[in-house]
Motif scaffolding. Structure first.
Motif, short mmCIF file in Angstrom:
data_model
loop_
_atom_site.label_atom_id
_atom_site.label_comp_id
_atom_site.label_asym_id
_atom_site.label_seq_id
_atom_site.Cartn_x
_atom_site.Cartn_y
_atom_site.Cartn_z
N THR A 67 0.85 -1.19 0.00
CA THR A 67 0.00 0.00 0.00
C THR A 67 0.88 1.24 0.00
O THR A 67 1.72 1.41 0.90
N ALA A 68 0.69 2.11 -1.00
CA ALA A 68 1.51 3.32 -1.08
C ALA A 68 0.80 4.40 -1.86
O ALA A 68 -0.07 4.11 -2.69
N VAL A 69 1.19 5.64 -1.58
CA VAL A 69 0.66 6.78 -2.32
C VAL A 69 1.84 7.69 -2.65
O VAL A 69 2.79 7.76 -1.87
N ALA A 70 1.76 8.35 -3.81
CA ALA A 70 2.86 9.22 -4.22
C ALA A 70 2.64 10.65 -3.75
O ALA A 70 1.50 11.10 -3.61
N ASN A 71 3.74 11.35 -3.52
CA ASN A 71 3.71 12.80 -3.30
C ASN A 71 4.89 13.39 -4.06
O ASN A 71 5.99 12.84 -4.01
#
Ligand code: NAI
Length: 302
Positions: A67-71
């Motif tokens: 689970t990951a999200v980009a910034n």
């Protein structure tokens, strides 16, 4: 062997689009953390930006079931730092782990260095760590839990030709850590600093080619993940590493020598005549606080 996991933990890794930071993001996610993959995606000197740097690592993590999200913000402004932390809050509701890893180089010998080369490097490494860590620690304090890692360098600890800007920024991070560890210890927040070594975009034209495999960035990851784990009990320490070697570094003070009686003046000749004793590091040790230095002066103060 009990496996260390990060189930339920939310981690931010800055500069995680490649190199050493990418290895932290991948392994944290593989061990259960929800990860904010931050990367501006600029060149080695910090110029430009490219969102695909962070996006690719997020794709890699999600393809592996993580689970990951980009910034894509720069760490070098307060607005960027706040938005990196907000990305974690919006996606996962908290921040437990922050690895300050983003970095650039603008090497130049001291006499040739421009103000811009100085400011840009200090801006990403030193101010950048402040800009992300302050909003992150505010959230950690609310949850009474946190693990923060700063990324220094042996260039700061010991020096490297052409890196006065970089070395100053890296040593400055140890200054942040030394005070921050005292301010946040009551909130169960542990703060440590690493000096990694790895073959990466940053070093591939500095290290000899045979270092490429042996200096794989992944060898830095286990130490940093340990420092980010619940099991880690140390705070305020510096660890240097590379190629599978791990060791503690420290700022130490020697026993020194007490001259005079804290009343009569000390002459420059007395310093000359005692310079060996003053410089002796045989019993040198690290200290937890600036106040403990007064211990050396005790015979003069009492
Ligand atoms: P790298 O160049 O492979 O990765 C650094 C990442 O930081 C890049 O993906 C870059 O886009 C990102 N970044 C740069 N400025 C940014 C900003 N303003 N905001 C967000 N992201 C930004 O470098 P490497 O080797 O992986 O270095 C990671 C950290 O380790 C750096 O802080 C570096 O100074 C430090 N370090 C590395 C050493 C080595 O031997 N590779 C030695 C000592 C310290």
């Amino acid at each position: 062997m009990d496996k260390i996991n990060y189930d339920g933990r939310v981690a931010i890794v800055t500069g995680a689009g490649q190199g050493i930071g990418r290895t932290y993001a991948l392994e944290l996610a593989a061990r259960g953390a929800k990860v904010v993959v931050n990367d501006l995606g600029g060149a080695r000197d910090g110029a430009g930006s490219d969102p695909s740097a962070a996006d690719k690592v997020v794709e890699e993590i999600t393809a592996a079931g993580g689970t990951a999200v980009a910034n894509h913000d720069s760490v070098a402004t307060m607005a960027g730092g706040k938005n990196i932390v907000q990305t974690a809050l919006d996606a996962y509701g908290k921040v437990d782990i922050l690895i300050n890893n983003a970095g650039i180089l603008r090497d130049k010998s001291f006499l040739k260095m421009s103000e811009e080369e100085w400011d840009t490097v200090i801006g990403v490494h030193l101010k950048g760590a402040f800009c992300v860590t302050q909003p992150a620690v505010k959230v950690m304090k609310e949850n009474n839990y946190g693990r923060v890692v700063f990324t220094a360098s042996v260039s700061g600890l010991y020096g490297n030709f052409g890196q006065t800007n970089y070395g100053a920024a890296k040593m400055g991070l140890i200054g942040i850590m030394n005070s921050l560890k005292q301010e946040v210890s009551k909130y169960n927040i542990k703060v440590n600093t690493i000096a990694p070594t790895a073959w990466s975009r940053m070093t591939s034209d500095i290290f000899p080619p045979e270092f490429e495999e042996k200096m794989n960035p992944r060898f830095n990851e286990p130490m940093v993940l340990y420092l980010c784990s619940e099991e880690n009990s140390v705070t305020g320490n510096i660890f240097a590493m590379g190629a599978g070697w791990y060791g503690r570094s420290a700022v130490v003070s020697g026993d020194g020598v007490c001259l005079g009686d804290a009343k009569r003046p000390i002459s420059v000749e007395e310093i000359r005549d005692n310079i060996e004793k003053i410089s002796d590091l045989e019993n040198a040790k690290p200290h937890d606080s600036a106040l403990s230095i007064f211990g050396y002066m005790e015979p003069l103060l009492s």
